[in-house]
Design an enzyme around this catalytic site. Structure first.
Site, PDB file in Angstrom:
ATOM      1  N   GLU A 114      19.598   4.966  -4.556  1.00  0.00           N
ATOM      2  CA  GLU A 114      19.865   3.753  -5.138  1.00  0.00           C
ATOM      3  C   GLU A 114      18.529   2.861  -5.787  1.00  0.00           C
ATOM      4  O   GLU A 114      17.349   3.456  -5.260  1.00  0.00           O
ATOM      5  CB  GLU A 114      20.213   2.838  -4.420  1.00  0.00           C
ATOM      6  CG  GLU A 114      21.898   3.287  -3.721  1.00  0.00           C
ATOM      7  CD  GLU A 114      21.916   2.461  -2.334  1.00  0.00           C
ATOM      8  OE1 GLU A 114      21.597   1.346  -2.327  1.00  0.00           O
ATOM      9  OE2 GLU A 114      22.784   2.865  -1.386  1.00  0.00           O
ATOM     10  N   LYS A 116      15.497   0.692  -5.946  1.00  0.00           N
ATOM     11  CA  LYS A 116      15.010  -0.418  -5.029  1.00  0.00           C
ATOM     12  C   LYS A 116      14.583  -1.665  -5.771  1.00  0.00           C
ATOM     13  O   LYS A 116      13.321  -1.698  -6.296  1.00  0.00           O
ATOM     14  CB  LYS A 116      13.925   0.227  -4.283  1.00  0.00           C
ATOM     15  CG  LYS A 116      13.406  -0.631  -3.251  1.00  0.00           C
ATOM     16  CD  LYS A 116      12.151  -0.297  -2.208  1.00  0.00           C
ATOM     17  CE  LYS A 116      11.867  -0.999  -1.195  1.00  0.00           C
ATOM     18  NZ  LYS A 116      11.161  -2.063  -1.638  1.00  0.00           N
ATOM     19  N   ASP A 118      13.209  -5.146  -7.048  1.00  0.00           N
ATOM     20  CA  ASP A 118      12.270  -5.875  -6.769  1.00  0.00           C
ATOM     21  C   ASP A 118      12.602  -7.521  -6.879  1.00  0.00           C
ATOM     22  O   ASP A 118      12.460  -7.820  -7.887  1.00  0.00           O
ATOM     23  CB  ASP A 118      10.944  -5.713  -7.372  1.00  0.00           C
ATOM     24  CG  ASP A 118       9.583  -5.955  -6.937  1.00  0.00           C
ATOM     25  OD1 ASP A 118       9.763  -6.527  -5.710  1.00  0.00           O
ATOM     26  OD2 ASP A 118       8.701  -6.037  -7.370  1.00  0.00           O
ATOM     27  N   TYR A 233      24.479  -3.614  -1.624  1.00  0.00           N
ATOM     28  CA  TYR A 233      24.243  -2.114  -1.305  1.00  0.00           C
ATOM     29  C   TYR A 233      24.606  -2.017   0.093  1.00  0.00           C
ATOM     30  O   TYR A 233      24.462  -0.855   0.602  1.00  0.00           O
ATOM     31  CB  TYR A 233      22.924  -1.376  -1.697  1.00  0.00           C
ATOM     32  CG  TYR A 233      21.868  -2.436  -1.164  1.00  0.00           C
ATOM     33  CD1 TYR A 233      21.320  -3.413  -1.836  1.00  0.00           C
ATOM     34  CD2 TYR A 233      21.344  -2.525   0.158  1.00  0.00           C
ATOM     35  CE1 TYR A 233      20.150  -4.150  -1.716  1.00  0.00           C
ATOM     36  CE2 TYR A 233      20.353  -3.182   0.905  1.00  0.00           C
ATOM     37  CZ  TYR A 233      19.890  -4.204   0.038  1.00  0.00           C
ATOM     38  OH  TYR A 233      18.448  -4.947   0.268  1.00  0.00           O
ATOM     39  N   LYS A 322       8.733   4.987  -3.153  1.00  0.00           N
ATOM     40  CA  LYS A 322       7.982   4.047  -3.997  1.00  0.00           C
ATOM     41  C   LYS A 322       7.431   4.557  -5.464  1.00  0.00           C
ATOM     42  O   LYS A 322       6.863   5.726  -5.341  1.00  0.00           O
ATOM     43  CB  LYS A 322       6.669   3.367  -3.353  1.00  0.00           C
ATOM     44  CG  LYS A 322       7.321   2.621  -1.913  1.00  0.00           C
ATOM     45  CD  LYS A 322       7.713   1.372  -2.344  1.00  0.00           C
ATOM     46  CE  LYS A 322       6.693   0.220  -2.561  1.00  0.00           C
ATOM     47  NZ  LYS A 322       6.898  -0.952  -1.996  1.00  0.00           N
ATOM     48  N   CYS A 416     -23.762 -16.010 -27.478  1.00  0.00           N
ATOM     49  CA  CYS A 416     -23.424 -14.504 -27.310  1.00  0.00           C
ATOM     50  C   CYS A 416     -24.126 -14.152 -26.164  1.00  0.00           C
ATOM     51  O   CYS A 416     -25.203 -13.919 -26.008  1.00  0.00           O
ATOM     52  CB  CYS A 416     -23.876 -13.773 -28.736  1.00  0.00           C
ATOM     53  SG  CYS A 416     -23.562 -11.850 -28.375  1.00  0.00           S
ATOM     54  N   CYS A 419     -26.969 -11.424 -27.274  1.00  0.00           N
ATOM     55  CA  CYS A 419     -28.108 -11.382 -28.226  1.00  0.00           C
ATOM     56  C   CYS A 419     -28.563 -13.191 -28.131  1.00  0.00           C
ATOM     57  O   CYS A 419     -29.830 -13.310 -28.821  1.00  0.00           O
ATOM     58  CB  CYS A 419     -27.774 -11.290 -29.608  1.00  0.00           C
ATOM     59  SG  CYS A 419     -26.646 -12.492 -30.575  1.00  0.00           S
ATOM     60  N   CYS A 434     -19.882 -13.546 -32.446  1.00  0.00           N
ATOM     61  CA  CYS A 434     -21.048 -13.675 -32.608  1.00  0.00           C
ATOM     62  C   CYS A 434     -21.090 -13.075 -33.865  1.00  0.00           C
ATOM     63  O   CYS A 434     -20.737 -11.934 -34.158  1.00  0.00           O
ATOM     64  CB  CYS A 434     -21.725 -12.631 -31.559  1.00  0.00           C
ATOM     65  SG  CYS A 434     -23.490 -12.319 -31.779  1.00  0.00           S
ATOM     66  N   CYS A 439     -27.179  -8.294 -33.528  1.00  0.00           N
ATOM     67  CA  CYS A 439     -26.773  -8.364 -32.170  1.00  0.00           C
ATOM     68  C   CYS A 439     -26.530  -6.945 -31.636  1.00  0.00           C
ATOM     69  O   CYS A 439     -25.990  -6.094 -32.072  1.00  0.00           O
ATOM     70  CB  CYS A 439     -25.469  -9.151 -32.095  1.00  0.00           C
ATOM     71  SG  CYS A 439     -24.784  -9.046 -30.254  1.00  0.00           S
TER      72      CYS A 439
HETATM   73  S1  IVH Z   1      18.263  -0.778   2.204  1.00  0.00           S
HETATM   74  C1  IVH Z   1      19.090  -0.460   6.314  1.00  0.00           C
HETATM   75  N1  IVH Z   1      18.696  -0.634  -0.330  1.00  0.00           N
HETATM   76  O1  IVH Z   1      13.896  -3.226  -0.053  1.00  0.00           O
HETATM   77  C2  IVH Z   1      18.823  -1.166   5.198  1.00  0.00           C
HETATM   78  N2  IVH Z   1      17.057  -1.844   0.460  1.00  0.00           N
HETATM   79  O2  IVH Z   1      12.360  -2.970   2.861  1.00  0.00           O
HETATM   80  C3  IVH Z   1      17.520  -1.534   4.460  1.00  0.00           C
HETATM   81  N3  IVH Z   1      15.972  -3.277  -1.703  1.00  0.00           N
HETATM   82  O3  IVH Z   1      13.690  -5.878   1.599  1.00  0.00           O
HETATM   83  C4  IVH Z   1      17.235  -1.856   3.248  1.00  0.00           C
HETATM   84  N4  IVH Z   1      17.245  -2.550  -3.078  1.00  0.00           N
HETATM   85  O4  IVH Z   1      15.604  -6.427   0.022  1.00  0.00           O
HETATM   86  C5  IVH Z   1      18.112  -1.198   0.581  1.00  0.00           C
HETATM   87  N5  IVH Z   1      19.208  -0.407  -2.526  1.00  0.00           N
HETATM   88  C6  IVH Z   1      18.390  -1.111  -1.669  1.00  0.00           C
HETATM   89  C7  IVH Z   1      17.375  -1.813  -1.986  1.00  0.00           C
HETATM   90  C8  IVH Z   1      16.773  -2.445  -0.839  1.00  0.00           C
HETATM   91  C9  IVH Z   1      16.144  -3.485  -2.736  1.00  0.00           C
HETATM   92  C10 IVH Z   1      15.075  -4.284  -0.614  1.00  0.00           C
HETATM   93  C11 IVH Z   1      15.419  -4.738   0.570  1.00  0.00           C
HETATM   94  C12 IVH Z   1      14.326  -4.739   1.351  1.00  0.00           C
HETATM   95  C13 IVH Z   1      13.365  -3.769   1.035  1.00  0.00           C
HETATM   96  C14 IVH Z   1      13.115  -2.768   1.851  1.00  0.00           C
END
Ligand code: IVH
Length: 676
Positions: A114, A116, A118, A233, A322, A416, A419, A434, A439
């Site tokens: 999935e 992640k 932000d 999720y 990551k 500048c 110079c 400048c 220069c």
């Molecule tokens: S799972 C056991 N799935 O990422 C469940 N986290 O440190 C643990 N996050 O603060 C989290 N998308 O807010 C999971 N598809 C995703 C996510 C997700 C974003 C964030 C979550 C958490 C950090 C993980």
């Protein structure tokens, strides 16, 4: 009749909620805005007539709550966990090897990948299908009650299942707590900032901070005005109903209930495929509608995942793969100023070294001095720095909350840094320049330009040779080129007799280049080949051009006040005057038959007039129009360079001044004769 209405009311609520869902969750509306508004209006009308019927799942009740004084604390029904990180494929493989040792079932496990996102982790509580409470993650045990704010997010269902026709086929537990990530999509964030910028207001730093700030507003109306959305999720807790036991099924189940679920989520039956898929998103992360800092790889079997346990707050059954970071915060130690090849001064950030996406960054651009002022970036600030793809790292802005009070406001340099000459600003441009041709920071580019084909066209003087000449200290300005000797050239790498002789020969020939080429070669800001040609014709030689006033320069058609000022500035620099003197001494002083331009567009072309007193027939505007129609120019004050003073009755002090400066004085009749 009266008892029929509540049925219609229920129907309307369900319909509007469903169409909200089609629009905000599925991004696939099936009715027009007009039809939607009609339903909503009918709903509103019923609510006005029967306020006591209104329920919290009504779509009209999303942003109805009053501002709060503070957020109450909420204990989560189960710990809201976080994730261990993997930086790259090998880390992910090592994770799997570790957990394999703990449980044989891992060998045959499936995986769900999935995004992640932000954003901000939120926890949503449903009782009997109604959204009753929402919280932030907080410390994972206790979060803050932000129910009123979350209700304003249209992607959050107020009642599940959203598609009421599904009620009979899908079971909704009595108590259901789900977890998701609230965020602002990139496009919406950019639009928000654009609007703020147009309104002259302060822009936001990034989608994440803005989403977090928006959800922590005490007034839900403010939250409602931000383009927040969410993806869910996880089921944190469920009671009084059956829920699936695999992550993939959970996603499908949540989707069926009407929750927004990431459409890029995918299931795999081995880790390598999951890694390969993750890596495609590392490459293609710009295709995602939101900021993602990685992908999450989860063991699909949730019973197995639960049995694997935790390390601290991180479940062993999942890992955050990551992506290299693109944004980090670090300290702005100082602000430096670079002088570019065009003379433009660019401020740059001198940072406490920090790693961004696998590269240590110590410098980042600050764009220009206006940017520093607008963002109120101070030396000593914690700053947010971004490095994405091929772009040079740049500072996004200061983290104002991290200020200690010791940060210092920055003042742009007036000289500048390379110079020491005073810097110039051209109207309509943000940059400072400048304009000193000698220069050292600009020397290489100046010489390159000077010798280039459109300018002095000196053959055999390429970039590498120019670089050597500067490095050896043989050339400190363009004029030094013409005093180079064969002995000096022979000392340079790669120079033999023939090559040195050839270069000296082309330099000798260049002395005979035309005046327009020489003017173009000087690299005056805004003066290209065409203007150089006009200037050459109008003034005939460099010495006359160097004495021209901005008014005189503007007599040239198409030459505006900005370029005129830039030319005067350039010639007023003592360093540039020195170069001109050296050029002349070396025999570079081309002349040109002037006056062509003066006769070009009318009898008064090239002459400047000052008018004083009342003329017998022509009005103030009339005389101006008369002179201009014959190509002349009218200016306000008398100087030595004024061609004529046109004198009328009751003249002002201009008359005295013209006499004292020896400016020719004529009357209206004489003016007409001149023009004839
Ligand atoms: S799972 C056991 N799935 O990422 C469940 N986290 O440190 C643990 N996050 O603060 C989290 N998308 O807010 C999971 N598809 C995703 C996510 C997700 C974003 C964030 C979550 C958490 C950090 C993980």
């Amino acid at each position: 009749m009266a008892d029929k209405l509540p049925t219609r009311y229920e129907e309307l609520k369900a319909q509007v909620n469903f169409h909200n869902y089609r629009y905000h969750v599925l991004d696939a509306p099936i009715i027009s805005d007009l039809e939607y508004d009609r339903l909503l209006n009918e709903l509103k009308k019923i609510e006005t007539d029967h306020p006591n019927w209104i329920t919290s799942d009504s779509p009209t009740q999303r942003a109805g709550a009053r501002p709060a004084d503070r957020f109450e604390k909420i204990r989560h029904p189960a710990a809201i966990l976080s994730l261990a990180n993997a930086f790259g494929a090998d880390d992910a493989r090592a994770w799997l090897e570790r957990v394999k040792k703990l449980d044989d079932r891992v060998e045959k496990a499936n995986f769900v990948v999935e995004p992640k996102i932000d954003g901000l982790s939120v926890v949503l509580h449903y009782r009997d299908g109604m959204f009753v409470q929402g919280a932030t993650r907080g410390d994972g045990e206790v979060g803050e009650d932000i129910t009123s704010n979350l209700r304003t997010i249209r992607a959050i269902p107020l009642k599940i299942p959203v598609n009421s026709e599904q009620s009979s086929v899908i079971s909704v537990p009595k108590n259901l707590v789900v977890r998701g990530e609230a965020f602002i999509p990139i496009k919406e964030f950019d639009e928000l900032n654009k609007k703020l910028e147009e309104a002259g207001e302060k822009t936001y730093l990034n989608p994440r901070n803005t989403a977090a700030g928006s959800l922590r507003q005490l007034d839900p109306q403010l939250t409602a005005s931000r383009p927040l959305t969410l993806l869910v999720y996880q089921i944190v807790h469920s009671e009084g109903g059956k829920t699936p036991t695999s992550q993939w099924e959970i996603l499908e189940y949540l989707k069926a209930l009407g929750f927004p679920v990431a459409d890029v989520a995918k299931r795999f039956n081995d880790l390598e495929s999951a890694i390969a898929y993750t890596e495609t998103w590392n490459e293609g992360r710009d295709k995602l509608a939101y900021e993602a800092d990685g992908m999450v790889i989860k063991i699909d079997d949730l019973n197995l995942a639960a049995d694997l346990g935790f390390v601290g707050k991180d479940p062993r059954g999942a890992i955050a793969f990551k992506f290299p970071a693109r944004e980090v915060t670090t300290t702005l130690n100082d602000i430096g100023v670079a002088v570019g090849r065009t003379g433009v001064l660019t401020p740059y950030a001198m940072l406490e070294p920090v790693e961004i996406g696998g590269v240590v960054v110590e410098r980042a651009t600050l764009h220009n001095f206006d940017f520093i002022a607008e963002k109120d970036i101070r030396v000593g600030d914690r700053v947010l720095v971004k490095r994405a793809g091929e772009v040079i790292p740049y500072v996004i802005g200061p983290v104002v909350d991290a200020r200690s009070g010791k940060e210092k406001t920055y003042k742009p340099p007036t000289k500048c840094p390379a110079c020491g000459q005073a810097v110039e600003h051209f109207e309509g441009e943000v940059a400072w320049y400048c304009v000193n041709a000698a220069c050292p920071a600009q020397l290489l580019r100046n010489i390159e330009h000077f010798v280039s084909r459109g300018a002095m066209d000196i053959v055999g003087l390429g970039y590498k040779i120019v670089e050597q000449l500067i490095e050896e200290g043989l050339v400190k300005d363009v004029a030094d080129l013409f005093t180079l000797t064969k002995e000096q050239l022979l000392e340079l790498e790669g120079f033999a007799d023939k090559k040195a002789e050839n270069l000296l020969k082309s330099l000798e020939q260049a002395k005979a280049q035309s005046l327009n080429r020489l003017i173009a070669a000087l690299g005056i800001h805004g003066v290209g080949e065409v203007t150089a040609g006009d200037l050459a014709r109008a003034f005939g030689d460099l010495s006359a051009l160097s004495k021209a006033s901005t008014e005189e320069l503007q007599l040239i058609e198409g030459l505006g006040p900005n370029i005129a000022e830039s030319i005067v500035d350039w010639f007023s620099q003592s360093a540039n005057q020195k170069v001109l003197k050296k050029l002349k001494a070396a025999g570079v002083d081309p002349k040109m038959q002037k006056a062509e331009i003066r006769m070009q567009n009318g009898a008064l072309s090239g002459f400047t007039f000052v008018v004083t007193g009342t003329l017998p027939t022509l009005s103030r505007d009339g005389v101006k129009e008369f002179i201009e129609s014959y190509g002349g120019k009218v200016i306000d004050s008398v100087s030595k360079k004024t061609s004529y003073l046109v004198l009328g009755e009751n003249p002002g002090s201009k008359f005295e001044k013209a006499k004292s400066l020896g400016v020719k004085v004529i009357d209206e009749a004489e003016l007409r004769k001149l023009a004839a």
